[in-house]
Every structure is written in structure tokens, then in C-alpha cells.
Design a protein around this motif. Structure first.
Motif, PDB file in Angstrom:
ATOM      1  N   GLN A  85       0.827  -1.208   0.000  1.00 54.04           N
ATOM      2  CA  GLN A  85       0.000   0.000   0.000  1.00 54.04           C
ATOM      3  C   GLN A  85       0.866   1.265   0.000  1.00 54.04           C
ATOM      4  N   ARG A  86       1.973   1.209   0.746  1.00 50.03           N
ATOM      5  CA  ARG A  86       2.897   2.360   0.801  1.00 50.03           C
ATOM      6  C   ARG A  86       3.493   2.618  -0.587  1.00 50.03           C
ATOM      7  N   ARG A  87       3.892   1.528  -1.271  1.00 51.05           N
ATOM      8  CA  ARG A  87       4.480   1.667  -2.601  1.00 51.05           C
ATOM      9  C   ARG A  87       3.467   2.222  -3.597  1.00 51.05           C
ATOM     10  N   LEU A  88       2.268   1.679  -3.582  1.00 50.08           N
ATOM     11  CA  LEU A  88       1.215   2.144  -4.493  1.00 50.08           C
ATOM     12  C   LEU A  88       0.877   3.613  -4.238  1.00 50.08           C
ATOM     13  N   ALA A  89       0.765   3.975  -2.955  1.00 48.05           N
ATOM     14  CA  ALA A  89       0.447   5.363  -2.599  1.00 48.05           C
ATOM     15  C   ALA A  89       1.559   6.306  -3.051  1.00 48.05           C
ATOM     16  N   ALA A  90       2.810   5.856  -2.886  1.00 54.10           N
ATOM     17  CA  ALA A  90       3.951   6.678  -3.306  1.00 54.10           C
ATOM     18  C   ALA A  90       3.902   6.918  -4.811  1.00 54.10           C
ATOM     19  N   GLU A  91       3.550   5.880  -5.578  1.00 53.53           N
ATOM     20  CA  GLU A  91       3.436   6.021  -7.041  1.00 53.53           C
ATOM     21  C   GLU A  91       2.325   6.994  -7.404  1.00 53.53           C
ATOM     22  N   ILE A  92       1.180   6.860  -6.766  1.00 48.48           N
ATOM     23  CA  ILE A  92       0.021   7.709  -7.068  1.00 48.48           C
ATOM     24  C   ILE A  92       0.297   9.160  -6.683  1.00 48.48           C
ATOM     25  N   LEU A  93       0.838   9.361  -5.468  1.00 52.32           N
ATOM     26  CA  LEU A  93       1.095  10.721  -4.964  1.00 52.32           C
ATOM     27  C   LEU A  93       2.365  11.342  -5.565  1.00 52.32           C
ATOM     28  N   ASN A  94       3.139  10.521  -6.279  1.00 54.78           N
ATOM     29  CA  ASN A  94       4.381  10.975  -6.920  1.00 54.78           C
ATOM     30  C   ASN A  94       5.382  11.533  -5.903  1.00 54.78           C
TER      31      ASN A  94
ATOM     32  N   ASN B 173       8.995   7.170   1.888  1.00 56.07           N
ATOM     33  CA  ASN B 173       9.175   7.678   3.252  1.00 56.07           C
ATOM     34  C   ASN B 173       8.232   8.829   3.584  1.00 56.07           C
ATOM     35  N   ARG B 174       7.679   9.482   2.555  1.00 55.43           N
ATOM     36  CA  ARG B 174       6.783  10.613   2.810  1.00 55.43           C
ATOM     37  C   ARG B 174       5.313  10.203   2.899  1.00 55.43           C
ATOM     38  N   VAL B 175       5.013   8.939   2.643  1.00 53.33           N
ATOM     39  CA  VAL B 175       3.628   8.463   2.695  1.00 53.33           C
ATOM     40  C   VAL B 175       3.231   8.211   4.156  1.00 53.33           C
ATOM     41  N   ARG B 176       2.076   8.747   4.553  1.00 49.88           N
ATOM     42  CA  ARG B 176       1.583   8.567   5.921  1.00 49.88           C
ATOM     43  C   ARG B 176       0.179   7.944   5.901  1.00 49.88           C
TER      44      ARG B 176
ATOM     45  N   ASP C  59      -8.196   1.124  -5.111  1.00 48.73           N
ATOM     46  CA  ASP C  59      -8.537   1.154  -3.677  1.00 48.73           C
ATOM     47  C   ASP C  59      -7.722   2.219  -2.947  1.00 48.73           C
ATOM     48  N   VAL C  60      -6.434   2.283  -3.263  1.00 43.61           N
ATOM     49  CA  VAL C  60      -5.532   3.249  -2.616  1.00 43.61           C
ATOM     50  C   VAL C  60      -5.944   4.671  -2.987  1.00 43.61           C
ATOM     51  N   ARG C  61      -6.320   4.884  -4.263  1.00 44.12           N
ATOM     52  CA  ARG C  61      -6.777   6.205  -4.710  1.00 44.12           C
ATOM     53  C   ARG C  61      -7.996   6.661  -3.903  1.00 44.12           C
ATOM     54  N   LYS C  62      -8.915   5.713  -3.664  1.00 42.34           N
ATOM     55  CA  LYS C  62     -10.124   6.012  -2.902  1.00 42.34           C
ATOM     56  C   LYS C  62      -9.762   6.447  -1.474  1.00 42.34           C
ATOM     57  N   LEU C  63      -8.795   5.740  -0.867  1.00 42.36           N
ATOM     58  CA  LEU C  63      -8.368   6.076   0.496  1.00 42.36           C
ATOM     59  C   LEU C  63      -7.656   7.441   0.542  1.00 42.36           C
ATOM     60  N   ILE C  64      -6.911   7.749  -0.511  1.00 40.71           N
ATOM     61  CA  ILE C  64      -6.239   9.056  -0.591  1.00 40.71           C
ATOM     62  C   ILE C  64      -7.297  10.158  -0.640  1.00 40.71           C
ATOM     63  N   LYS C  65      -8.336   9.916  -1.445  1.00 37.71           N
ATOM     64  CA  LYS C  65      -9.422  10.885  -1.582  1.00 37.71           C
ATOM     65  C   LYS C  65     -10.136  11.102  -0.248  1.00 37.71           C
ATOM     66  N   GLU C  66     -10.277  10.029   0.525  1.00 32.75           N
ATOM     67  CA  GLU C  66     -10.931  10.123   1.835  1.00 32.75           C
ATOM     68  C   GLU C  66     -10.032  10.773   2.883  1.00 32.75           C
ATOM     69  N   GLY C  67      -8.739  10.856   2.614  1.00 37.26           N
ATOM     70  CA  GLY C  67      -7.811  11.466   3.565  1.00 37.26           C
ATOM     71  C   GLY C  67      -7.203  10.474   4.535  1.00 37.26           C
ATOM     72  N   VAL C  68      -7.347   9.183   4.246  1.00 37.48           N
ATOM     73  CA  VAL C  68      -6.783   8.142   5.109  1.00 37.48           C
ATOM     74  C   VAL C  68      -5.279   8.010   4.836  1.00 37.48           C
ATOM     75  N   ILE C  69      -4.908   8.186   3.579  1.00 37.67           N
ATOM     76  CA  ILE C  69      -3.491   8.153   3.166  1.00 37.67           C
ATOM     77  C   ILE C  69      -3.156   9.536   2.619  1.00 37.67           C
ATOM     78  N   TRP C  70      -1.995  10.057   2.992  1.00 38.69           N
ATOM     79  CA  TRP C  70      -1.568  11.371   2.496  1.00 38.69           C
ATOM     80  C   TRP C  70      -0.052  11.434   2.409  1.00 38.69           C
ATOM     81  N   ALA C  71       0.446  12.466   1.738  1.00 35.75           N
ATOM     82  CA  ALA C  71       1.899  12.661   1.622  1.00 35.75           C
ATOM     83  C   ALA C  71       2.303  13.812   2.527  1.00 35.75           C
TER      84      ALA C  71
END
Length: 150
Positions: A7-16, A20-23, A40-52
Motif C-alpha cells: 500500500q505504501r508503494r502504491l500510494a507513493a506512485e500515485i502521490l508521486n 518515506n513521505r507516505v503517511r 482502492d488506494v486512490r479512494k483512500l487518498i481521496k478520503e484522507g486516510v493516506i496522504w503525503a
């Protein structure tokens, strides 16, 4: 502790950003764990569960302030100088700038019929020989010759 490497790797790719900056929101770990696709990760980013996290680089505020002062000539006194005059400004470069300015001016005088071509040639040779220290020096010479310049 739960393994969220995917999930961290996918979020890092999406958030560019770097991994280490993924929270993650610690209260929604179960939701994050179940997210296995980029969608799924994009949806969580949109909800504010995952952020950079913002990048923690050095502030340039102080540098900008100093740079502005130096552009206006401040902070450039003798106490700030290291190296000889010739090391701070190449004497040859200074000479080239001066001669180009003088040549440009005498060309302008010739093109605007202030001086004739013979006088132009003589002044050109004098400039090449270093007879004029700077542009005002050339103007003083012209006034002494009886040529009126602006």
C-alpha cells in the motif's frame, strides 16, 4: 504490526513522492490493509486516510532576503570580499566590456553623422590601443576635439 509495504508503494506512485513521505491514518489500518489495488488506494487518498507529508527541505526565506539586499549593493563591502580585485572580476572581461561600449558609441556617432568615417577610423584605433579609460573619457576627448556630443 501490520505489513503495509504494498500500500505504501502504491500510494507513493500515485502521490508521486518517495515511500518515506507516505503517511497512514493509524485508526484506519484495517481499511488500508484491505486495499490491494491502485484504485482502492486512490479512494483512500481521496478520503484522507493516506496522504503525503510535505517535503522537509531547507527554507530559502533567509537566502531570498540576503539575495535581494545584495542585488541592491548591500552586504558587498570590504569585509565580505575574499580574493584580489582581479580574482573577483576578470580584468580581460572588464576590458572587453569597456571596448565594446566605446566601439558601439563611436559607431552610433558615425551612423548619425556626428563624425565622418576618417574620424571614426582614428577613434576606433585609439580605442583599440587603450587610449580611453571609459566612455566619459572618450566624450571628454571628443569635446576637446571640438565635436559636440549629447
Amino acid at each position: 504490526m501490520v505489513d503495509l509495504i504494498l500500500q505504501r508503494r502504491l500510494a507513493a506512485e500515485i502521490l508521486n513522492v518517495g515511500e518515506n513521505r507516505v503517511r497512514f491514518d493509524p485508526e484506519r489500518v484495517a481499511d488500508i490493509e484491505s486495499a490491494l489495488t491502485k484504485e482502492d488506494v486512490r479512494k483512500l487518498i481521496k478520503e484522507g486516510v493516506i496522504w503525503a507529508e510535505p517535503s522537509g527541505r531547507n527554507s530559502r526565506g533567509r537566502w531570498k532576503e540576503r539575495h535581494e539586499k545584495r542585488k541592491r549593493g548591500h552586504r558587498r563591502g570590504p569585509g565580505k570580499r575574499k580574493g584580489a580585485k582581479g580574482a573577483r572580476e576578470d580584468p580581460h572581461e572588464r576590458w572587453v566590456k569597456t571596448v565594446r561600449k566605446i566601439r558601439r558609441f563611436i559607431k552610433w556617432l558615425r551612423d548619425n553623422d556626428v563624425i565622418d568615417t576618417a574620424t571614426y577610423r582614428r577613434l576606433y584605433r585609439l580605442a583599440k590601443g587603450g587610449a580611453f579609460k571609459n566612455l566619459p573619457d572618450l566624450k571628454r576627448h571628443l569635446v576637446a576635439m571640438g565635436i559636440q556630443v549629447r
